[in-house]
Write an enzyme that holds these catalytic residues in place. Structure first.
Site, PDB file in Angstrom:
ATOM      1  N   ARG A  92      36.053  -5.372 -28.680  1.00  0.00           N
ATOM      2  CA  ARG A  92      36.473  -3.967 -28.551  1.00  0.00           C
ATOM      3  C   ARG A  92      37.989  -3.873 -28.350  1.00  0.00           C
ATOM      4  O   ARG A  92      38.538  -4.516 -27.445  1.00  0.00           O
ATOM      5  CB  ARG A  92      35.760  -3.346 -27.347  1.00  0.00           C
ATOM      6  CG  ARG A  92      36.182  -1.943 -27.026  1.00  0.00           C
ATOM      7  CD  ARG A  92      35.601  -0.956 -28.005  1.00  0.00           C
ATOM      8  NE  ARG A  92      35.863   0.425 -27.606  1.00  0.00           N
ATOM      9  CZ  ARG A  92      35.638   1.458 -28.407  1.00  0.00           C
ATOM     10  NH1 ARG A  92      35.148   1.262 -29.628  1.00  0.00           N
ATOM     11  NH2 ARG A  92      35.874   2.680 -28.003  1.00  0.00           N
ATOM     12  N   GLU A 145       0.855  -1.200   0.000  1.00  0.00           N
ATOM     13  CA  GLU A 145       0.000   0.000   0.000  1.00  0.00           C
ATOM     14  C   GLU A 145       0.888   1.246   0.000  1.00  0.00           C
ATOM     15  O   GLU A 145       2.079   1.150   0.283  1.00  0.00           O
ATOM     16  CB  GLU A 145      -0.907  -0.021   1.249  1.00  0.00           C
ATOM     17  CG  GLU A 145      -1.878  -1.183   1.204  1.00  0.00           C
ATOM     18  CD  GLU A 145      -2.858  -1.205   2.358  1.00  0.00           C
ATOM     19  OE1 GLU A 145      -2.784  -0.331   3.251  1.00  0.00           O
ATOM     20  OE2 GLU A 145      -3.717  -2.108   2.353  1.00  0.00           O
ATOM     21  N   GLY A 147      32.079   1.037 -21.487  1.00  0.00           N
ATOM     22  CA  GLY A 147      32.429   2.450 -21.623  1.00  0.00           C
ATOM     23  C   GLY A 147      31.217   3.282 -22.033  1.00  0.00           C
ATOM     24  O   GLY A 147      30.093   3.000 -21.614  1.00  0.00           O
ATOM     25  N   ALA A 160       2.587   1.205   3.362  1.00  0.00           N
ATOM     26  CA  ALA A 160       3.094  -0.041   3.960  1.00  0.00           C
ATOM     27  C   ALA A 160       3.598  -0.990   2.889  1.00  0.00           C
ATOM     28  O   ALA A 160       2.821  -1.470   2.055  1.00  0.00           O
ATOM     29  CB  ALA A 160       1.999  -0.728   4.779  1.00  0.00           C
ATOM     30  N   GLY A 161       4.930  -1.217   2.908  1.00  0.00           N
ATOM     31  CA  GLY A 161       5.530  -2.142   1.945  1.00  0.00           C
ATOM     32  C   GLY A 161       6.267  -3.246   2.675  1.00  0.00           C
ATOM     33  O   GLY A 161       5.814  -4.386   2.727  1.00  0.00           O
ATOM     34  N   SER A 162       7.391  -2.892   3.306  1.00  0.00           N
ATOM     35  CA  SER A 162       8.176  -3.898   4.030  1.00  0.00           C
ATOM     36  C   SER A 162       7.412  -4.468   5.216  1.00  0.00           C
ATOM     37  O   SER A 162       7.744  -5.548   5.703  1.00  0.00           O
ATOM     38  CB  SER A 162       9.482  -3.273   4.530  1.00  0.00           C
ATOM     39  OG  SER A 162      10.249  -2.820   3.448  1.00  0.00           O
ATOM     40  N   GLU A 202       9.263  -8.188  -3.475  1.00  0.00           N
ATOM     41  CA  GLU A 202       9.173  -9.446  -2.701  1.00  0.00           C
ATOM     42  C   GLU A 202      10.064  -9.407  -1.462  1.00  0.00           C
ATOM     43  O   GLU A 202      10.572 -10.440  -1.022  1.00  0.00           O
ATOM     44  CB  GLU A 202       9.589 -10.655  -3.552  1.00  0.00           C
ATOM     45  CG  GLU A 202       8.812 -10.852  -4.813  1.00  0.00           C
ATOM     46  CD  GLU A 202       7.414 -11.310  -4.546  1.00  0.00           C
ATOM     47  OE1 GLU A 202       7.211 -12.093  -3.614  1.00  0.00           O
ATOM     48  OE2 GLU A 202       6.505 -10.850  -5.258  1.00  0.00           O
TER      49      GLU A 202
HETATM   50  C1  LIG Z   1       7.895  -2.553 -10.213  1.00  0.00           C
HETATM   51  C2  LIG Z   1       7.331  -3.010  -8.901  1.00  0.00           C
HETATM   52  C3  LIG Z   1       6.414  -4.056  -8.886  1.00  0.00           C
HETATM   53  C4  LIG Z   1       5.860  -4.476  -7.672  1.00  0.00           C
HETATM   54  N1  LIG Z   1       4.901  -5.468  -7.670  1.00  0.00           N
HETATM   55  C5  LIG Z   1       4.223  -5.717  -6.518  1.00  0.00           C
HETATM   56  C6  LIG Z   1       3.095  -6.604  -6.522  1.00  0.00           C
HETATM   57  O1  LIG Z   1       2.745  -7.204  -7.544  1.00  0.00           O
HETATM   58  N2  LIG Z   1       2.398  -6.758  -5.375  1.00  0.00           N
HETATM   59  C7  LIG Z   1       2.725  -6.115  -4.209  1.00  0.00           C
HETATM   60  O2  LIG Z   1       2.038  -6.294  -3.215  1.00  0.00           O
HETATM   61  N3  LIG Z   1       3.807  -5.271  -4.175  1.00  0.00           N
HETATM   62  C8  LIG Z   1       4.548  -5.060  -5.295  1.00  0.00           C
HETATM   63  N4  LIG Z   1       5.623  -4.207  -5.274  1.00  0.00           N
HETATM   64  C9  LIG Z   1       5.963  -3.532  -4.028  1.00  0.00           C
HETATM   65  C10 LIG Z   1       7.264  -4.003  -3.406  1.00  0.00           C
HETATM   66  O3  LIG Z   1       7.119  -5.307  -2.900  1.00  0.00           O
HETATM   67  C11 LIG Z   1       7.641  -2.968  -2.328  1.00  0.00           C
HETATM   68  O4  LIG Z   1       8.041  -1.798  -3.018  1.00  0.00           O
HETATM   69  C12 LIG Z   1       8.716  -3.451  -1.402  1.00  0.00           C
HETATM   70  O5  LIG Z   1       8.241  -4.483  -0.580  1.00  0.00           O
HETATM   71  C13 LIG Z   1       9.242  -2.312  -0.516  1.00  0.00           C
HETATM   72  O6  LIG Z   1       8.207  -1.613   0.090  1.00  0.00           O
HETATM   73  P1  LIG Z   1       8.172  -0.006  -0.006  1.00  0.00           P
HETATM   74  O7  LIG Z   1       8.351   0.372  -1.408  1.00  0.00           O
HETATM   75  O8  LIG Z   1       6.971   0.460   0.719  1.00  0.00           O
HETATM   76  O9  LIG Z   1       9.481   0.455   0.778  1.00  0.00           O
HETATM   77  P2  LIG Z   1       9.635   0.628   2.353  1.00  0.00           P
HETATM   78  O10 LIG Z   1       9.096  -0.541   3.065  1.00  0.00           O
HETATM   79  O11 LIG Z   1       9.119   1.981   2.737  1.00  0.00           O
HETATM   80  O12 LIG Z   1      11.222   0.620   2.490  1.00  0.00           O
HETATM   81  C14 LIG Z   1      12.025   1.776   2.232  1.00  0.00           C
HETATM   82  C15 LIG Z   1      13.467   1.439   2.688  1.00  0.00           C
HETATM   83  O13 LIG Z   1      13.454   1.169   4.092  1.00  0.00           O
HETATM   84  C16 LIG Z   1      14.075  -0.094   4.325  1.00  0.00           C
HETATM   85  N5  LIG Z   1      13.454  -0.770   5.475  1.00  0.00           N
HETATM   86  C17 LIG Z   1      12.138  -0.965   5.734  1.00  0.00           C
HETATM   87  N6  LIG Z   1      11.974  -1.667   6.868  1.00  0.00           N
HETATM   88  C18 LIG Z   1      13.220  -1.937   7.332  1.00  0.00           C
HETATM   89  C19 LIG Z   1      13.743  -2.612   8.490  1.00  0.00           C
HETATM   90  N7  LIG Z   1      12.936  -3.217   9.377  1.00  0.00           N
HETATM   91  N8  LIG Z   1      15.080  -2.660   8.655  1.00  0.00           N
HETATM   92  C20 LIG Z   1      15.921  -2.085   7.765  1.00  0.00           C
HETATM   93  N9  LIG Z   1      15.495  -1.424   6.650  1.00  0.00           N
HETATM   94  C21 LIG Z   1      14.163  -1.355   6.446  1.00  0.00           C
HETATM   95  C22 LIG Z   1      13.810  -0.888   3.046  1.00  0.00           C
HETATM   96  O14 LIG Z   1      14.712  -1.967   2.938  1.00  0.00           O
HETATM   97  C23 LIG Z   1      14.016   0.184   2.005  1.00  0.00           C
HETATM   98  O15 LIG Z   1      15.361   0.341   1.727  1.00  0.00           O
HETATM   99  C24 LIG Z   1       6.248  -3.829  -6.462  1.00  0.00           C
HETATM  100  C25 LIG Z   1       7.191  -2.795  -6.495  1.00  0.00           C
HETATM  101  C26 LIG Z   1       7.726  -2.381  -7.691  1.00  0.00           C
HETATM  102  C27 LIG Z   1       8.712  -1.252  -7.691  1.00  0.00           C
END
Ligand SMILES: Cc1cc2nc3c(=O)[nH]c(=O)nc-3n(C[C@H](O)[C@H](O)[C@H](O)COP(=O)(O)OP(=O)(O)OC[C@H]3O[C@@H](n4cnc5c(N)ncnc54)[C@H](O)[C@@H]3O)c2cc1C
Length: 381
Positions: free
Chosen positions: A269, A126, A340, A129-131, A364
Protein backbone atom coordinates in the site's frame (compact mmCIF):
# COMPACT_ATOMS: atom_id res chain seq x y z
CA UNK A 1 18.31 -24.67 26.92
CA UNK A 2 17.18 -25.61 23.41
CA UNK A 3 14.60 -23.41 21.66
CA UNK A 4 14.77 -25.29 18.35
CA UNK A 5 11.95 -27.55 17.20
CA UNK A 6 12.92 -31.11 16.28
CA UNK A 7 12.78 -32.24 12.65
CA UNK A 8 9.55 -34.13 13.42
CA UNK A 9 7.98 -31.02 14.99
CA UNK A 10 9.00 -28.90 12.00
CA UNK A 11 7.39 -31.47 9.72
CA UNK A 12 4.17 -31.23 11.75
CA UNK A 13 4.23 -27.43 11.44
CA UNK A 14 4.79 -27.57 7.68
CA UNK A 15 2.08 -30.17 7.14
CA UNK A 16 -0.43 -28.17 9.23
CA UNK A 17 0.45 -24.92 7.44
CA UNK A 18 0.09 -26.53 4.03
CA UNK A 19 -3.23 -28.17 4.89
CA UNK A 20 -4.69 -24.95 6.31
CA UNK A 21 -3.53 -22.84 3.36
CA UNK A 22 -5.01 -25.31 0.87
CA UNK A 23 -8.28 -26.08 2.64
CA UNK A 24 -9.26 -22.95 4.60
CA UNK A 25 -8.47 -20.01 2.33
CA UNK A 26 -11.29 -20.31 -0.21
CA UNK A 27 -14.07 -21.17 2.24
CA UNK A 28 -13.24 -19.05 5.31
CA UNK A 29 -15.23 -15.95 4.28
CA UNK A 30 -18.31 -17.96 3.31
CA UNK A 31 -18.29 -19.97 6.56
CA UNK A 32 -17.85 -16.77 8.57
CA UNK A 33 -20.65 -14.89 6.80
CA UNK A 34 -23.11 -17.78 6.90
CA UNK A 35 -22.10 -19.24 10.27
CA UNK A 36 -21.66 -22.63 8.63
CA UNK A 37 -19.01 -25.30 8.34
CA UNK A 38 -18.43 -28.39 6.23
CA UNK A 39 -17.85 -31.38 8.50
CA UNK A 40 -15.97 -33.11 5.66
CA UNK A 41 -13.12 -30.72 6.38
CA UNK A 42 -12.97 -31.95 9.99
CA UNK A 43 -13.02 -35.56 8.73
CA UNK A 44 -10.19 -34.84 6.33
CA UNK A 45 -8.14 -33.29 9.15
CA UNK A 46 -8.80 -36.42 11.25
CA UNK A 47 -7.69 -38.69 8.39
CA UNK A 48 -4.45 -36.74 8.10
CA UNK A 49 -3.81 -37.08 11.83
CA UNK A 50 -4.18 -33.42 12.90
CA UNK A 51 -6.92 -34.08 15.46
CA UNK A 52 -6.00 -35.39 18.91
CA UNK A 53 -2.24 -35.63 18.40
CA UNK A 54 -1.82 -35.40 22.19
CA UNK A 55 -3.93 -38.53 22.79
CA UNK A 56 -2.29 -41.92 23.33
CA UNK A 57 -1.55 -44.06 20.31
CA UNK A 58 -3.35 -46.88 22.11
CA UNK A 59 -6.61 -45.00 21.44
CA UNK A 60 -5.71 -43.88 17.94
CA UNK A 61 -4.13 -40.57 18.95
CA UNK A 62 -0.83 -39.24 17.70
CA UNK A 63 1.09 -40.15 20.84
CA UNK A 64 2.68 -36.68 20.84
CA UNK A 65 2.42 -34.01 23.51
CA UNK A 66 0.52 -30.77 23.96
CA UNK A 67 3.42 -28.89 22.40
CA UNK A 68 2.81 -30.62 19.06
CA UNK A 69 -0.91 -29.95 19.45
CA UNK A 70 -0.13 -26.26 20.09
CA UNK A 71 2.02 -26.15 16.96
CA UNK A 72 -0.96 -27.35 14.92
CA UNK A 73 -3.24 -24.93 16.78
CA UNK A 74 -0.99 -21.99 15.90
CA UNK A 75 -0.96 -22.93 12.21
CA UNK A 76 -4.70 -23.53 11.95
CA UNK A 77 -5.59 -20.38 13.90
CA UNK A 78 -3.21 -18.30 11.82
CA UNK A 79 -5.11 -19.50 8.73
CA UNK A 80 -8.65 -19.12 10.09
CA UNK A 81 -9.82 -19.22 13.70
CA UNK A 82 -13.43 -20.26 13.06
CA UNK A 83 -12.45 -23.28 11.00
CA UNK A 84 -9.66 -24.09 13.45
CA UNK A 85 -12.16 -24.23 16.33
CA UNK A 86 -14.55 -26.34 14.28
CA UNK A 87 -11.78 -28.87 13.63
CA UNK A 88 -9.49 -28.87 16.66
CA UNK A 89 -11.97 -28.22 19.46
CA UNK A 90 -13.86 -31.40 18.60
CA UNK A 91 -11.73 -33.19 21.21
CA UNK A 92 -12.30 -30.60 23.97
CA UNK A 93 -12.79 -32.67 27.14
CA UNK A 94 -10.98 -35.78 25.88
CA UNK A 95 -8.32 -34.88 28.45
CA UNK A 96 -10.82 -35.87 31.18
CA UNK A 97 -10.90 -39.42 29.81
CA UNK A 98 -7.14 -39.79 29.51
CA UNK A 99 -6.73 -38.52 33.07
CA UNK A 100 -9.76 -39.96 34.88
CA UNK A 101 -11.76 -42.26 32.56
CA UNK A 102 -12.13 -46.02 32.94
CA UNK A 103 -10.59 -48.23 30.27
CA UNK A 104 -14.06 -48.91 28.91
CA UNK A 105 -14.85 -45.19 28.65
CA UNK A 106 -11.54 -44.47 26.93
CA UNK A 107 -12.19 -47.25 24.41
CA UNK A 108 -15.70 -45.94 23.83
CA UNK A 109 -14.90 -42.30 23.09
CA UNK A 110 -11.25 -41.63 22.21
CA UNK A 111 -10.84 -43.69 19.00
CA UNK A 112 -14.03 -42.15 17.61
CA UNK A 113 -12.81 -38.59 18.30
CA UNK A 114 -9.56 -38.99 16.44
CA UNK A 115 -10.97 -40.95 13.51
CA UNK A 116 -13.67 -38.44 12.60
CA UNK A 117 -16.58 -40.53 13.84
CA UNK A 118 -17.59 -38.40 16.82
CA UNK A 119 -17.35 -34.91 18.25
CA UNK A 120 -17.14 -34.04 21.95
CA UNK A 121 -18.54 -31.15 23.96
CA UNK A 122 -17.81 -30.20 27.55
CA UNK A 123 -20.65 -28.41 29.26
CA UNK A 124 -19.74 -26.42 32.35
CA UNK A 125 -20.99 -22.83 31.88
CA UNK A 126 -24.60 -22.02 32.72
CA UNK A 127 -26.75 -18.96 32.11
CA UNK A 128 -26.02 -17.73 35.66
CA UNK A 129 -22.51 -19.12 36.25
CA UNK A 130 -19.43 -18.80 34.06
CA UNK A 131 -16.33 -17.55 35.88
CA UNK A 132 -17.58 -19.33 39.00
CA UNK A 133 -18.04 -22.96 37.89
CA UNK A 134 -18.57 -24.10 41.49
CA UNK A 135 -21.71 -21.96 41.38
CA UNK A 136 -23.32 -24.04 38.61
CA UNK A 137 -26.61 -25.67 39.60
CA UNK A 138 -27.40 -28.41 37.05
CA UNK A 139 -28.11 -31.51 39.15
CA UNK A 140 -27.50 -35.23 38.69
CA UNK A 141 -29.44 -37.35 41.16
CA UNK A 142 -29.01 -41.11 41.61
CA UNK A 143 -32.18 -43.09 40.96
CA UNK A 144 -31.63 -46.86 41.02
CA UNK A 145 -28.84 -47.59 38.55
CA UNK A 146 -29.15 -44.24 36.75
CA UNK A 147 -28.29 -40.56 37.06
CA UNK A 148 -31.18 -38.23 36.37
CA UNK A 149 -29.91 -34.87 35.12
CA UNK A 150 -31.79 -31.57 35.15
CA UNK A 151 -30.61 -28.07 34.32
CA UNK A 152 -29.25 -25.97 31.48
CA UNK A 153 -25.87 -25.08 30.01
CA UNK A 154 -24.85 -22.02 28.01
CA UNK A 155 -22.29 -21.29 25.26
CA UNK A 156 -21.34 -24.92 24.68
CA UNK A 157 -18.89 -25.42 21.80
CA UNK A 158 -20.12 -28.27 19.56
CA UNK A 159 -23.26 -28.49 21.70
CA UNK A 160 -25.43 -29.05 18.65
CA UNK A 161 -23.09 -31.60 17.03
CA UNK A 162 -21.53 -33.62 19.80
CA UNK A 163 -21.99 -37.38 20.11
CA UNK A 164 -20.52 -37.13 23.61
CA UNK A 165 -21.38 -34.37 26.08
CA UNK A 166 -19.43 -34.17 29.34
CA UNK A 167 -21.81 -32.53 31.78
CA UNK A 168 -20.58 -30.80 34.92
CA UNK A 169 -23.35 -31.37 37.47
CA UNK A 170 -24.00 -31.18 41.20
CA UNK A 171 -24.01 -34.73 42.56
CA UNK A 172 -23.12 -34.06 46.21
CA UNK A 173 -25.02 -30.92 47.26
CA UNK A 174 -24.58 -31.72 50.95
CA UNK A 175 -20.76 -31.49 50.77
CA UNK A 176 -19.65 -28.58 53.02
CA UNK A 177 -17.03 -27.52 50.46
CA UNK A 178 -18.43 -25.93 47.29
CA UNK A 179 -15.50 -27.60 45.50
CA UNK A 180 -16.70 -31.07 46.51
CA UNK A 181 -20.19 -30.98 45.07
CA UNK A 182 -19.75 -31.56 41.32
CA UNK A 183 -18.98 -34.50 39.04
CA UNK A 184 -18.55 -34.97 35.30
CA UNK A 185 -21.06 -37.31 33.66
CA UNK A 186 -21.10 -38.49 30.05
CA UNK A 187 -24.38 -37.91 28.20
CA UNK A 188 -24.49 -39.39 24.67
CA UNK A 189 -26.28 -37.56 21.87
CA UNK A 190 -29.89 -38.61 21.43
CA UNK A 191 -30.51 -39.33 25.12
CA UNK A 192 -34.16 -38.38 25.70
CA UNK A 193 -34.53 -35.03 27.50
CA UNK A 194 -31.30 -33.53 26.09
CA UNK A 195 -32.00 -30.61 23.76
CA UNK A 196 -29.59 -28.33 21.94
CA UNK A 197 -30.35 -24.89 20.59
CA UNK A 198 -27.70 -23.46 18.26
CA UNK A 199 -26.68 -19.88 19.12
CA UNK A 200 -26.33 -17.47 16.20
CA UNK A 201 -24.87 -14.00 15.83
CA UNK A 202 -21.47 -14.54 17.44
CA UNK A 203 -18.86 -11.79 17.02
CA UNK A 204 -16.23 -14.26 15.82
CA UNK A 205 -15.28 -17.92 15.33
CA UNK A 206 -18.54 -18.09 13.44
CA UNK A 207 -17.75 -21.34 11.62
CA UNK A 208 -17.79 -23.14 14.94
CA UNK A 209 -20.94 -24.48 16.56
CA UNK A 210 -22.05 -22.99 19.89
CA UNK A 211 -25.27 -24.03 21.58
CA UNK A 212 -27.29 -23.83 24.74
CA UNK A 213 -28.27 -27.20 26.16
CA UNK A 214 -31.19 -28.18 28.32
CA UNK A 215 -31.47 -31.34 30.39
CA UNK A 216 -34.92 -32.45 31.40
CA UNK A 217 -34.93 -35.72 33.38
CA UNK A 218 -32.05 -37.01 31.26
CA UNK A 219 -31.29 -40.59 32.35
CA UNK A 220 -27.86 -42.18 31.91
CA UNK A 221 -26.32 -45.21 33.66
CA UNK A 222 -24.33 -44.63 36.86
CA UNK A 223 -21.30 -46.00 35.00
CA UNK A 224 -21.28 -42.78 32.90
CA UNK A 225 -19.65 -40.97 35.83
CA UNK A 226 -16.18 -39.81 34.72
CA UNK A 227 -13.65 -40.32 37.48
CA UNK A 228 -14.59 -40.02 41.12
CA UNK A 229 -17.90 -38.68 42.39
CA UNK A 230 -17.62 -35.20 43.92
CA UNK A 231 -14.21 -34.53 42.35
CA UNK A 232 -15.52 -32.69 39.29
CA UNK A 233 -14.22 -29.27 40.33
CA UNK A 234 -10.65 -30.56 40.69
CA UNK A 235 -10.96 -32.46 37.41
CA UNK A 236 -12.10 -29.23 35.77
CA UNK A 237 -8.99 -27.45 37.07
CA UNK A 238 -6.85 -30.24 35.55
CA UNK A 239 -8.75 -29.86 32.28
CA UNK A 240 -8.16 -26.08 32.38
CA UNK A 241 -4.43 -26.65 32.90
CA UNK A 242 -4.34 -28.44 29.57
CA UNK A 243 -7.03 -26.52 27.70
CA UNK A 244 -5.74 -23.04 28.59
CA UNK A 245 -2.39 -23.61 26.96
CA UNK A 246 -4.25 -24.66 23.82
CA UNK A 247 -6.20 -21.40 24.00
CA UNK A 248 -2.88 -19.58 24.37
CA UNK A 249 -1.77 -21.21 21.10
CA UNK A 250 -4.97 -19.85 19.50
CA UNK A 251 -3.90 -16.34 20.57
CA UNK A 252 -0.41 -16.87 19.15
CA UNK A 253 -1.86 -17.96 15.80
CA UNK A 254 -4.22 -14.98 15.63
CA UNK A 255 -1.53 -12.47 16.63
CA UNK A 256 0.85 -13.93 14.07
CA UNK A 257 -1.81 -13.74 11.36
CA UNK A 258 -2.36 -10.06 12.22
CA UNK A 259 1.36 -9.42 11.88
CA UNK A 260 1.64 -11.34 8.59
CA UNK A 261 -1.31 -9.52 7.05
CA UNK A 262 0.19 -6.19 8.17
CA UNK A 263 3.61 -6.90 6.71
CA UNK A 264 2.10 -7.90 3.35
CA UNK A 265 -0.29 -4.96 3.18
CA UNK A 266 1.99 -2.15 4.36
CA UNK A 267 4.71 -3.11 1.90
CA UNK A 268 2.22 -2.95 -0.96
CA UNK A 269 0.00 0.00 0.00
CA UNK A 270 1.37 3.38 -1.04
CA UNK A 271 0.49 6.82 0.34
CA UNK A 272 2.36 10.06 -0.31
CA UNK A 273 4.16 8.14 -3.06
CA UNK A 274 5.83 5.59 -0.77
CA UNK A 275 4.85 2.26 0.83
CA UNK A 276 3.20 2.88 4.20
CA UNK A 277 5.71 0.42 5.71
CA UNK A 278 8.32 3.19 5.34
CA UNK A 279 6.55 5.39 7.92
CA UNK A 280 8.06 5.13 11.37
CA UNK A 281 4.64 5.07 13.02
CA UNK A 282 3.86 1.95 10.93
CA UNK A 283 7.18 0.42 11.89
CA UNK A 284 6.45 0.98 15.58
CA UNK A 285 3.28 -1.09 15.21
CA UNK A 286 5.11 -3.83 13.29
CA UNK A 287 7.80 -3.93 16.00
CA UNK A 288 5.21 -4.15 18.79
CA UNK A 289 3.33 -6.92 17.01
CA UNK A 290 6.44 -8.96 16.23
CA UNK A 291 7.57 -8.72 19.85
CA UNK A 292 4.18 -9.68 21.25
CA UNK A 293 3.90 -12.68 18.92
CA UNK A 294 7.32 -13.91 20.01
CA UNK A 295 6.68 -13.36 23.71
CA UNK A 296 3.25 -15.03 23.55
CA UNK A 297 4.68 -18.00 21.67
CA UNK A 298 7.52 -18.45 24.12
CA UNK A 299 5.15 -18.40 27.11
CA UNK A 300 2.75 -20.79 25.40
CA UNK A 301 5.38 -23.28 24.30
CA UNK A 302 7.16 -23.20 27.64
CA UNK A 303 3.83 -23.98 29.33
CA UNK A 304 3.11 -26.84 26.88
CA UNK A 305 6.65 -28.18 27.19
CA UNK A 306 6.29 -28.22 31.00
CA UNK A 307 2.92 -29.99 30.93
CA UNK A 308 4.35 -32.61 28.56
CA UNK A 309 7.04 -33.30 31.19
CA UNK A 310 4.44 -33.71 33.93
CA UNK A 311 5.16 -30.35 35.52
CA UNK A 312 1.93 -28.39 35.87
CA UNK A 313 2.61 -24.73 36.63
CA UNK A 314 -0.88 -23.23 36.57
CA UNK A 315 0.51 -19.72 37.05
CA UNK A 316 2.62 -20.07 33.91
CA UNK A 317 -0.33 -21.57 32.00
CA UNK A 318 -2.60 -18.68 33.06
CA UNK A 319 0.13 -16.17 32.12
CA UNK A 320 0.41 -17.74 28.67
CA UNK A 321 -3.35 -17.71 28.14
CA UNK A 322 -3.79 -14.13 29.33
CA UNK A 323 -0.79 -12.74 27.45
CA UNK A 324 -1.53 -14.57 24.19
CA UNK A 325 -5.13 -13.33 24.33
CA UNK A 326 -3.87 -9.80 24.87
CA UNK A 327 -1.43 -10.23 21.97
CA UNK A 328 -4.22 -11.45 19.68
CA UNK A 329 -6.52 -8.55 20.53
CA UNK A 330 -3.85 -5.84 20.43
CA UNK A 331 -2.10 -7.10 17.29
CA UNK A 332 -5.38 -7.47 15.42
CA UNK A 333 -6.39 -3.93 16.41
CA UNK A 334 -3.06 -2.57 15.13
CA UNK A 335 -3.36 -4.64 11.96
CA UNK A 336 -6.84 -3.35 11.23
CA UNK A 337 -5.64 0.22 11.79
CA UNK A 338 -2.80 -0.34 9.33
CA UNK A 339 -5.31 -1.50 6.72
CA UNK A 340 -7.28 1.75 7.04
CA UNK A 341 -10.77 1.60 5.51
CA UNK A 342 -10.06 -1.69 3.71
CA UNK A 343 -9.60 -3.41 7.06
CA UNK A 344 -13.18 -2.51 7.88
CA UNK A 345 -14.44 -4.80 5.09
CA UNK A 346 -14.94 -8.50 5.70
CA UNK A 347 -13.30 -9.32 2.38
CA UNK A 348 -10.05 -8.48 4.13
CA UNK A 349 -8.93 -11.26 6.44
CA UNK A 350 -7.80 -8.73 9.01
CA UNK A 351 -11.41 -7.86 9.90
CA UNK A 352 -12.09 -11.52 10.74
CA UNK A 353 -8.91 -11.77 12.81
CA UNK A 354 -10.01 -8.67 14.76
CA UNK A 355 -13.42 -10.22 15.53
CA UNK A 356 -12.10 -13.74 16.17
CA UNK A 357 -9.32 -12.66 18.54
CA UNK A 358 -11.65 -11.49 21.30
CA UNK A 359 -12.78 -15.01 22.21
CA UNK A 360 -9.30 -15.88 23.53
CA UNK A 361 -9.87 -13.34 26.32
CA UNK A 362 -13.22 -14.86 27.26
CA UNK A 363 -13.39 -18.65 27.12
CA UNK A 364 -11.62 -21.10 29.38
CA UNK A 365 -11.39 -18.33 31.98
CA UNK A 366 -11.60 -14.63 31.19
CA UNK A 367 -8.46 -12.52 31.18
CA UNK A 368 -9.46 -11.17 34.60
CA UNK A 369 -9.66 -14.71 36.03
CA UNK A 370 -6.27 -15.58 34.45
CA UNK A 371 -4.72 -12.53 36.12
CA UNK A 372 -6.15 -13.65 39.48
CA UNK A 373 -4.57 -17.09 38.97
CA UNK A 374 -1.22 -15.53 38.07
CA UNK A 375 -1.31 -13.18 41.06
CA UNK A 376 -2.23 -16.00 43.45
CA UNK A 377 0.64 -18.13 42.13
CA UNK A 378 3.11 -15.25 42.49
CA UNK A 379 1.95 -14.18 45.94
CA UNK A 380 2.08 -17.77 47.22
CA UNK A 381 5.72 -18.17 46.19
C1 LIG B 1 -18.10 -18.84 21.74
C2 LIG B 1 -18.04 -19.38 23.13
C3 LIG B 1 -17.79 -20.74 23.32
C4 LIG B 1 -17.76 -21.26 24.62
N1 LIG B 1 -17.57 -22.62 24.79
C5 LIG B 1 -17.75 -23.15 26.03
C6 LIG B 1 -17.75 -24.57 26.22
O1 LIG B 1 -17.54 -25.35 25.29
N2 LIG B 1 -18.02 -25.05 27.45
C7 LIG B 1 -18.28 -24.24 28.53
O2 LIG B 1 -18.53 -24.76 29.61
N3 LIG B 1 -18.27 -22.88 28.38
C8 LIG B 1 -18.02 -22.32 27.17
N4 LIG B 1 -18.02 -20.96 27.01
C9 LIG B 1 -18.30 -20.12 28.16
C10 LIG B 1 -17.10 -19.32 28.64
O3 LIG B 1 -16.14 -20.17 29.22
C11 LIG B 1 -17.64 -18.24 29.60
O4 LIG B 1 -18.33 -17.30 28.80
C12 LIG B 1 -16.56 -17.58 30.41
O5 LIG B 1 -16.01 -18.48 31.34
C13 LIG B 1 -17.09 -16.35 31.16
O6 LIG B 1 -18.26 -16.64 31.85
P1 LIG B 1 -19.54 -15.69 31.68
O7 LIG B 1 -19.78 -15.50 30.24
O8 LIG B 1 -20.63 -16.24 32.52
O9 LIG B 1 -19.07 -14.29 32.26
P2 LIG B 1 -19.05 -13.85 33.79
O10 LIG B 1 -18.44 -14.90 34.63
O11 LIG B 1 -20.41 -13.36 34.16
O12 LIG B 1 -18.05 -12.61 33.72
C14 LIG B 1 -18.47 -11.30 33.30
C15 LIG B 1 -17.30 -10.34 33.59
O13 LIG B 1 -17.04 -10.33 35.00
C16 LIG B 1 -15.66 -10.59 35.22
N5 LIG B 1 -15.47 -11.34 36.47
C17 LIG B 1 -16.12 -12.44 36.90
N6 LIG B 1 -15.63 -12.85 38.09
C18 LIG B 1 -14.63 -11.99 38.40
C19 LIG B 1 -13.73 -11.85 39.52
N7 LIG B 1 -13.72 -12.73 40.53
N8 LIG B 1 -12.86 -10.82 39.51
C20 LIG B 1 -12.82 -9.93 38.49
N9 LIG B 1 -13.65 -10.01 37.41
C21 LIG B 1 -14.53 -11.02 37.37
C22 LIG B 1 -15.25 -11.46 34.02
O14 LIG B 1 -13.85 -11.44 33.86
C23 LIG B 1 -16.00 -10.78 32.91
O15 LIG B 1 -15.30 -9.67 32.45
C24 LIG B 1 -17.98 -20.40 25.73
C25 LIG B 1 -18.21 -19.04 25.52
C26 LIG B 1 -18.25 -18.53 24.25
C27 LIG B 1 -18.52 -17.06 24.06
Amino acid sequence: MDFALSKEQRDIVNAAREFAAKEFTDVALEFDRNETFDLNLWKKACELGFVGVYLSEKYGGGGYGFLEHCLIMEEFFAADAGIAVAILCTTFGSELYELFGTEEQKQLVLPKLVSGQAIMATAVTEPDAGSDPAGTTTTAVKEGDHWVINGSKMFITNGDLAEFVNVFAVTNPENPSRHGRHSFILVPKGTPGLEANKLRGKLGVRASDTAELSFSDVKVPLSNLIGEEGKGFYQLMELFNRARLQVAAMGVGLARAALEESVKYTKKRKQFGVPISSFQLTQAKIAEMATMVRAARNLCYEAAWSVDRGFIDHGLIAMAKWYAGDAGVKCSEMALQLHGGYGYLDEYKVQRIYRDAKIVEIWEGTKEIEKLVVARAVLQQ
